[in-house]
Design a protein around this motif. Structure first.
Motif, PDB file in Angstrom:
ATOM      1  N   LEU A 109     -18.832  46.305  60.856  1.00 12.09           N
ATOM      2  CA  LEU A 109     -17.563  46.981  61.130  1.00 12.09           C
ATOM      3  C   LEU A 109     -16.452  45.969  61.405  1.00 12.09           C
ATOM      4  CD1 LEU A 109     -18.730  49.963  63.374  1.00 12.09           C
ATOM      5  CD2 LEU A 109     -17.569  50.154  61.181  1.00 12.09           C
ATOM      6  N   LEU A 110     -16.740  44.921  62.164  1.00 10.32           N
ATOM      7  CA  LEU A 110     -15.723  43.931  62.486  1.00 10.32           C
ATOM      8  C   LEU A 110     -15.264  43.175  61.243  1.00 10.32           C
ATOM      9  CD1 LEU A 110     -17.123  42.452  65.833  1.00 10.32           C
ATOM     10  CD2 LEU A 110     -15.184  43.994  65.548  1.00 10.32           C
ATOM     11  N   LEU A 111     -16.197  42.778  60.386  1.00  8.43           N
ATOM     12  CA  LEU A 111     -15.839  42.049  59.176  1.00  8.43           C
ATOM     13  C   LEU A 111     -15.030  42.909  58.213  1.00  8.43           C
ATOM     14  CD1 LEU A 111     -19.174  40.103  58.539  1.00  8.43           C
ATOM     15  CD2 LEU A 111     -17.005  39.170  59.355  1.00  8.43           C
ATOM     16  N   LEU A 112     -15.427  44.164  58.051  1.00  8.94           N
ATOM     17  CA  LEU A 112     -14.680  45.059  57.159  1.00  8.94           C
ATOM     18  C   LEU A 112     -13.281  45.333  57.698  1.00  8.94           C
ATOM     19  CD1 LEU A 112     -17.425  47.608  56.102  1.00  8.94           C
ATOM     20  CD2 LEU A 112     -16.212  46.019  54.608  1.00  8.94           C
ATOM     21  N   SER A 113     -13.152  45.408  59.022  1.00  9.14           N
ATOM     22  CA  SER A 113     -11.833  45.675  59.596  1.00  9.14           C
ATOM     23  C   SER A 113     -10.855  44.555  59.265  1.00  9.14           C
ATOM     24  CB  SER A 113     -11.947  45.852  61.113  1.00  9.14           C
ATOM     25  OG  SER A 113     -12.280  44.624  61.746  1.00  9.14           O
ATOM     26  N   LEU A 114     -11.334  43.303  59.222  1.00 13.62           N
ATOM     27  CA  LEU A 114     -10.475  42.187  58.856  1.00 13.62           C
ATOM     28  C   LEU A 114      -9.983  42.317  57.416  1.00 13.62           C
ATOM     29  CD1 LEU A 114     -12.435  39.199  60.468  1.00 13.62           C
ATOM     30  CD2 LEU A 114     -10.350  40.298  61.323  1.00 13.62           C
ATOM     31  N   SER A 115     -10.894  42.692  56.531  1.00 11.79           N
ATOM     32  CA  SER A 115     -10.526  42.832  55.117  1.00 11.79           C
ATOM     33  C   SER A 115      -9.520  43.962  54.910  1.00 11.79           C
ATOM     34  CB  SER A 115     -11.790  43.084  54.286  1.00 11.79           C
ATOM     35  OG  SER A 115     -11.465  43.353  52.945  1.00 11.79           O
ATOM     36  N   PHE A 116      -9.803  45.116  55.515  1.00 16.45           N
ATOM     37  CA  PHE A 116      -8.915  46.264  55.343  1.00 16.45           C
ATOM     38  C   PHE A 116      -7.577  46.034  56.037  1.00 16.45           C
ATOM     39  CE2 PHE A 116     -12.980  48.963  55.046  1.00 16.45           C
ATOM     40  CZ  PHE A 116     -13.116  48.637  53.705  1.00 16.45           C
ATOM     41  N   GLY A 117      -7.610  45.335  57.175  1.00 20.46           N
ATOM     42  CA  GLY A 117      -6.360  45.038  57.866  1.00 20.46           C
ATOM     43  C   GLY A 117      -5.454  44.152  57.032  1.00 20.46           C
ATOM     44  N   TYR A 118      -6.048  43.140  56.389  1.00 20.72           N
ATOM     45  CA  TYR A 118      -5.255  42.236  55.539  1.00 20.72           C
ATOM     46  C   TYR A 118      -4.649  42.990  54.358  1.00 20.72           C
ATOM     47  CZ  TYR A 118      -4.206  38.686  52.061  1.00 20.72           C
ATOM     48  OH  TYR A 118      -3.580  37.924  51.096  1.00 20.72           O
ATOM     49  N   GLU A 119      -5.479  43.778  53.664  1.00 21.08           N
ATOM     50  CA  GLU A 119      -4.974  44.503  52.493  1.00 21.08           C
ATOM     51  C   GLU A 119      -3.949  45.560  52.894  1.00 21.08           C
ATOM     52  OE1 GLU A 119      -4.538  45.433  48.453  1.00 21.08           O
ATOM     53  OE2 GLU A 119      -5.393  43.690  49.513  1.00 21.08           O
ATOM     54  N   GLY A 120      -4.165  46.197  54.045  1.00 17.29           N
ATOM     55  CA  GLY A 120      -3.198  47.186  54.515  1.00 17.29           C
ATOM     56  C   GLY A 120      -1.851  46.556  54.825  1.00 17.29           C
ATOM     57  N   ALA A 121      -1.878  45.379  55.471  1.00 18.02           N
ATOM     58  CA  ALA A 121      -0.630  44.678  55.777  1.00 18.02           C
ATOM     59  C   ALA A 121       0.094  44.270  54.499  1.00 18.02           C
ATOM     60  CB  ALA A 121      -0.931  43.452  56.639  1.00 18.02           C
ATOM     61  N   ARG A 122      -0.664  43.823  53.502  1.00 12.40           N
ATOM     62  CA  ARG A 122      -0.051  43.424  52.231  1.00 12.40           C
ATOM     63  C   ARG A 122       0.628  44.616  51.550  1.00 12.40           C
ATOM     64  NH1 ARG A 122      -0.833  43.157  46.936  1.00 12.40           N
ATOM     65  NH2 ARG A 122      -2.729  44.437  47.020  1.00 12.40           N
ATOM     66  N   ARG A 123      -0.054  45.751  51.564  1.00 18.02           N
ATOM     67  CA  ARG A 123       0.521  46.943  50.928  1.00 18.02           C
ATOM     68  C   ARG A 123       1.671  47.524  51.744  1.00 18.02           C
ATOM     69  NH1 ARG A 123      -3.258  50.789  47.360  1.00 18.02           N
ATOM     70  NH2 ARG A 123      -4.370  49.179  46.181  1.00 18.02           N
ATOM     71  N   LEU A 124       1.676  47.252  53.035  1.00 22.63           N
ATOM     72  CA  LEU A 124       2.795  47.720  53.849  1.00 22.63           C
ATOM     73  C   LEU A 124       4.085  47.010  53.438  1.00 22.63           C
ATOM     74  CD1 LEU A 124       3.246  49.691  56.232  1.00 22.63           C
ATOM     75  CD2 LEU A 124       2.972  47.747  57.764  1.00 22.63           C
ATOM     76  N   LEU A 125       3.952  45.748  53.048  1.00 25.10           N
ATOM     77  CA  LEU A 125       5.110  44.987  52.611  1.00 25.10           C
ATOM     78  C   LEU A 125       5.498  45.321  51.170  1.00 25.10           C
ATOM     79  CD1 LEU A 125       4.111  41.498  54.110  1.00 25.10           C
ATOM     80  CD2 LEU A 125       5.793  43.138  55.018  1.00 25.10           C
ATOM     81  N   ASP A 126       4.513  45.594  50.339  1.00 25.03           N
ATOM     82  CA  ASP A 126       4.781  45.894  48.921  1.00 25.03           C
ATOM     83  C   ASP A 126       3.978  47.126  48.516  1.00 25.03           C
ATOM     84  OD1 ASP A 126       5.606  45.770  46.307  1.00 25.03           O
ATOM     85  OD2 ASP A 126       4.138  44.220  45.742  1.00 25.03           O
ATOM     86  N   PRO A 127       4.439  48.323  48.905  1.00 26.16           N
ATOM     87  CA  PRO A 127       3.637  49.536  48.703  1.00 26.16           C
ATOM     88  C   PRO A 127       3.596  49.982  47.241  1.00 26.16           C
ATOM     89  CG  PRO A 127       5.765  50.117  49.600  1.00 26.16           C
ATOM     90  CD  PRO A 127       5.718  48.624  49.592  1.00 26.16           C
ATOM     91  N   PRO A 128       2.394  50.212  46.679  1.00 28.73           N
ATOM     92  CA  PRO A 128       2.296  50.792  45.341  1.00 28.73           C
ATOM     93  C   PRO A 128       2.484  52.304  45.404  1.00 28.73           C
ATOM     94  CG  PRO A 128       0.121  50.417  46.219  1.00 28.73           C
ATOM     95  CD  PRO A 128       1.077  49.918  47.253  1.00 28.73           C
ATOM     96  N   GLU A 129       2.700  52.923  44.258  1.00 31.79           N
ATOM     97  CA  GLU A 129       2.807  54.386  44.223  1.00 31.79           C
ATOM     98  C   GLU A 129       1.429  55.006  44.413  1.00 31.79           C
ATOM     99  OE1 GLU A 129       4.851  56.054  40.958  1.00 31.79           O
ATOM    100  OE2 GLU A 129       6.704  54.924  41.305  1.00 31.79           O
TER     101      GLU A 129
END
Length: 322
Positions: free
Chosen positions: A101-121
């Motif tokens: 759970l901890l390792l996956l949270s890091l991955s999803f957190g990074y991708e979520g932050a990236r998409r927050l800056l450049d959101p796809p449709e």
């Protein structure tokens, strides 16, 4: 030396494994089936939140499968050098679930932050519909798993995976609704970040609790100082030395101690009394007690006295000794 071992409490809990497997297997079938649907929906809609949930479902399935495997391993009888059997396989399973759970949270957190800056449709309607279906599936899986024995860290680890996925589906459904009705595509990334935070909370709790068992800390809710004081306060008990309290696996507390009684006390009577107190007051059914007389010449209960460094020593108040 007096040795007392009680296995009734332990066997009672591990005897539930057969009953625990059925709801876990049913929950595994539900989750694995819906995971395939969610991956397809995530790819179709372009939703990171749905793909995050699908990945979380995969960890749910692995967590439940590990829990089932650990149950089978832990039920093996003691043999060879494994005098407690393989009961700590359940703790290792819980630790692995927490780390995942901890390792996956890091991955999803990074991708979520990236998409927050450049959101796809994102297709809000597909996200909302799939997430609502996921809520229903996870409600059923959570209910099934709540019927298993959650006093086991192993089962609790798998349950936390599924419960967090239920909360994640609720966040994803809210994001889908926002995208559908307002067009604000960043809501999908926000939902994935919420899921990551929930995963951190659940993962850390599992790693911490499993770590306490692996490090042989006293079980939560059991204070060794209080237990030692209660033992030292029993009739005829003069001192309690080398007191250790630990947990073999969740729901299986154990204790060992060296107890000195007054010269006129009966070792066997004191031992029986202490075991009863430990069992009834603290639910410690597995206790190893070395009981001897406190006397100047050393011998106690027919055996020579062997000096030891005292890890924990509690002297009984003289008023407590008849």
């Amino acid at each position: 030396m007096g040795t007392g071992h009680g296995h009734g409490h332990v066997l009672g809990r591990h005897g539930r494994h057969g009953a625990d497997r059925r709801p876990l297997v049913a929950a595994l079938a539900l989750i694995a089936g819906f995971m395939v649907v969610e991956v397809a929906a995530g790819l179709l809609s372009g939703s990171l939140a749905l793909l995050t949930d699908a990945a979380h479902l995969l960890t749910d399935a692995v967590a439940i499968a590990l829990a089932l495997l650990a149950m089978r391993i832990a039920a093996a009888p003691p043999r060879g050098g494994y005098t407690y059997g393989l009961k700590r396989a359940e703790i290792l399973s819980a630790q692995l679930n927490g780390l995942t759970l901890l390792l996956l949270s890091l991955s999803f957190g990074y991708e979520g932050a990236r998409r927050l800056l450049d959101p796809p449709e994102v297709e809000g309607g597909v996200v909302l519909g799939t997430a609502l279906a996921g809520v229903a599936v996870n409600l059923a899986a959570t209910w099934l798993m709540s019927r298993a024995d959650r006093s086991s860290l192993n089962v609790e680890g798998a349950y936390q995976h599924v419960l967090n996925d239920l909360l994640a589906f609720l966040a994803t459904a809210a994001a889908g609704g926002v995208v559908l009705f307002t067009g604000w595509h960043r809501a999908d990334a926000v939902a994935s970040l919420v899921v990551a935070v929930l995963m951190v909370k659940a993962g850390w709790g599992l790693v911490r609790d499993a770590g306490r068992v692996l490090m042989e800390a006293a079980p939560a809710g059991l204070d060794p100082a209080e237990i030692g004081g209660a033992m030292a306060g029993r009739p005829r008990v003069m001192e309690v030395h080398d007191l250790h309290v630990w947990e073999v696996t969740s729901g299986y507390p154990a204790l060992s101690a060296r107890v000195l009684v007054d010269p006129d006390g009966d070792c066997h009577t004191v031992r029986r009394d202490l075991r009863r107190v430990l069992r009834e007051r603290y639910e410690i059914a597995h206790a190893t007690l070395e009981v001897g007389h406190l006397r100047e010449d050393g011998p106690h209960c027919g055996e020579p006295h062997v000096p030891r460094p005292a890890m924990a020593t509690v002297a009984a108040p003289r008023s407590a000794v008849p």
